[in-house]
Enzyme design. Structure first.
Site, PDB file in Angstrom:
ATOM      1  N   GLY A  59      18.837   4.765  15.152  1.00 41.57           N
ATOM      2  CA  GLY A  59      18.788   6.177  15.505  1.00 41.57           C
ATOM      3  C   GLY A  59      19.157   7.000  14.287  1.00 41.57           C
ATOM      4  O   GLY A  59      18.983   6.560  13.148  1.00 41.57           O
ATOM      5  N   ILE A  82      22.140   7.878  13.087  1.00 41.34           N
ATOM      6  CA  ILE A  82      23.205   7.292  12.277  1.00 41.34           C
ATOM      7  C   ILE A  82      22.696   6.046  11.555  1.00 41.34           C
ATOM      8  O   ILE A  82      22.947   5.846  10.370  1.00 41.34           O
ATOM      9  CB  ILE A  82      24.430   6.953  13.137  1.00 41.34           C
ATOM     10  CG1 ILE A  82      25.041   8.220  13.727  1.00 41.34           C
ATOM     11  CG2 ILE A  82      25.482   6.208  12.318  1.00 41.34           C
ATOM     12  CD1 ILE A  82      26.160   7.975  14.718  1.00 41.34           C
ATOM     13  N   ARG A  93      30.411   1.288  19.989  1.00 44.44           N
ATOM     14  CA  ARG A  93      31.445   1.264  21.021  1.00 44.44           C
ATOM     15  C   ARG A  93      31.954  -0.165  21.148  1.00 44.44           C
ATOM     16  O   ARG A  93      31.205  -1.125  20.981  1.00 44.44           O
ATOM     17  CB  ARG A  93      30.891   1.734  22.378  1.00 44.44           C
ATOM     18  CG  ARG A  93      30.629   3.238  22.465  1.00 44.44           C
ATOM     19  CD  ARG A  93      31.921   4.030  22.480  1.00 44.44           C
ATOM     20  NE  ARG A  93      31.702   5.439  22.759  1.00 44.44           N
ATOM     21  CZ  ARG A  93      31.486   6.358  21.826  1.00 44.44           C
ATOM     22  NH1 ARG A  93      31.446   5.997  20.540  1.00 44.44           N
ATOM     23  NH2 ARG A  93      31.309   7.626  22.154  1.00 44.44           N
ATOM     24  N   GLU A 124      41.115   0.954  23.370  1.00 46.32           N
ATOM     25  CA  GLU A 124      41.619   1.517  22.106  1.00 46.32           C
ATOM     26  C   GLU A 124      42.931   2.254  22.372  1.00 46.32           C
ATOM     27  O   GLU A 124      42.929   3.203  23.162  1.00 46.32           O
ATOM     28  CB  GLU A 124      40.594   2.483  21.506  1.00 46.32           C
ATOM     29  CG  GLU A 124      39.351   1.782  21.035  1.00 46.32           C
ATOM     30  CD  GLU A 124      38.272   2.738  20.540  1.00 46.32           C
ATOM     31  OE1 GLU A 124      37.303   2.276  19.942  1.00 46.32           O
ATOM     32  OE2 GLU A 124      38.395   3.978  20.776  1.00 46.32           O
ATOM     33  N   HIS A 140      38.982   3.842  15.231  1.00 42.68           N
ATOM     34  CA  HIS A 140      37.917   4.757  15.671  1.00 42.68           C
ATOM     35  C   HIS A 140      37.954   6.073  14.879  1.00 42.68           C
ATOM     36  O   HIS A 140      38.074   7.168  15.446  1.00 42.68           O
ATOM     37  CB  HIS A 140      38.025   5.036  17.168  1.00 42.68           C
ATOM     38  CG  HIS A 140      36.720   5.428  17.782  1.00 42.68           C
ATOM     39  ND1 HIS A 140      36.399   5.176  19.085  1.00 42.68           N
ATOM     40  CD2 HIS A 140      35.634   6.061  17.264  1.00 42.68           C
ATOM     41  CE1 HIS A 140      35.188   5.642  19.362  1.00 42.68           C
ATOM     42  NE2 HIS A 140      34.705   6.197  18.265  1.00 42.68           N
ATOM     43  N   GLY A 164      35.504   6.913  12.576  1.00 41.96           N
ATOM     44  CA  GLY A 164      34.209   7.027  11.926  1.00 41.96           C
ATOM     45  C   GLY A 164      33.843   8.418  11.450  1.00 41.96           C
ATOM     46  O   GLY A 164      33.372   8.607  10.337  1.00 41.96           O
TER      47      GLY A 164
END
Length: 336
Positions: free
Chosen positions: A168, A170, A252, A281, A300, A302
């Site tokens: 996609g 990203i 994820r 998480e 997490h 990013g």
């Protein structure tokens, strides 16, 4: 009339937006509150709960900052005039869209805003794992270190093969970066991209994910979490990878079977893993993934840059305000 009174009147005319709480580790950053205040009066959950009867009719927007507050039937029932839920980030797996839309509420997200930052993180994890950055830092700082082992080596990035699962926006940003390192780029996606897109980054399409797994030195997972991608990378897929390969996950945590990953790392089925996401998480402190061999786990982060988070805050507000004012908003999430 004084400037102060004029300002107060303007504030009172603005629609009211409910948010989780201010500051802290998961609340809305105080430095971004001025962004919201241009279009909304902010009401935080703590104040709302103290006097629901007074505040509930005023709330027209719910602004979610990284999944908070939790949206359930109880909350929706308490907000009779809620018209829009504006959520940060592209993923909406934390929202019950069928429930929300049954109330006639419009949902928006912020796709694309964090693409570059997240792609940078994917590359950072790949480099850190390949070049033993984390372990090297520990050795350098250790009081027990007397000398460096100059025969300890890592892996190359340049001219290696990168397999991207999920091409996609990203995934494509990652391919653009990988091209600069002369990497061979393979990708697997539900839909093949155009030949123009492929040529621009030199990517090769693998209709069968097994072909990508067999050939890749690095496998980067960048898919959305859906029922189809839950447990997408499990024991069988890990066994198809090279024993010298690295698995990188920036999507994820639920996309990867974590038990299977622990087993693959400890048995040397794959060389290493680098994860920016897990489930849950954070992981429980006794989770076997935390003591698995050759793994890097980050919390997490990013798209956690000030520039990106500020843009996310701006987009949330723009979407919510636009929807309330009947403007065309492209970030509306379709009901299932």
């Amino acid at each position: 009339m004084s400037d102060v009174k004029v300002e107060i009147l303007k504030m009172e005319e603005l629609p009211c937006a409910l948010m989780s709480y201010s500051g802290g580790s998961r609340g809305f950053p105080k430095q971004y509150e001025t962004i919201v205040n241009k279009h909304f009066q902010i009401l935080y959950m703590e104040e709302f709960k103290k006097n629901k009867n007074m505040f509930a009719p005023k709330i027209q927007a719910l602004l979610l900052w990284w999944h908070l507050p939790v949206v359930d039937k109880e909350l929706l029932d308490s907000l009779p005039n809620l018209k829009v839920i504006a959520s940060s980030g592209a993923g909406v797996d934390h929202l019950d869209l069928k429930l929300i839309t049954s109330y006639g509420i419009i949902v928006s997200n912020t796709p694309g805003v964090g693409d570059d930052a997240t792609a940078d993180m994917g590359m950072a994890l790949m480099f850190a794992s390949a070049k033993n950055v984390v372990e090297g830092d520990k050795i350098t700082h250790s009081p027990d270190t007397k000398e460096f082992d100059f025969n300890w080596v890592g892996n190359d990035i340049t001219e290696a093969t990168l397999g991207i699962i999920g091409m996609g926006s990203i995934g494509y940003c990652i391919a653009q970066r990988a091209k600069a390192f002369r990497m061979r780029i393979l990708y697997h996606n539900r839909n093949r991209r155009t030949l123009e897109d492929e040529r621009a980054v030199g990517a090769e399409y693998c209709s069968n994910m097994a072909d990508l797994l067999h050939q890749s030195d690095y496998v980067m997972v960048v898919v959305k979490l859906t029922p189809d991608t839950h447990g997408f990378i499990g024991k069988e897929e890990l066994q198809l990878m090279k024993p010298t390969a690295t698995l990188i996950n920036i999507s994820r945590g639920q996309v990867i079977d974590q038990d299977a990953l622990v087993d693959a790392l400890n048995k040397g089925i794959i060389r290493s893993a680098a994860l920016d996401v897990t489930h849950p998480e954070p992981l429980p402190r006794n989770h076997p993934l935390l003591t698995a061999k050759n793994i890097i786990i980050t919390p997490h982060i990013g798209n956690a840059t000030d520039k990106t988070r500020r843009r996310v805050a701006e987009r949330i507000v723009q979407n919510a305000s636009g929807i309330l004012n009947g403007l065309s908003v492209t970030d509306i999430v379709a009901a299932p």
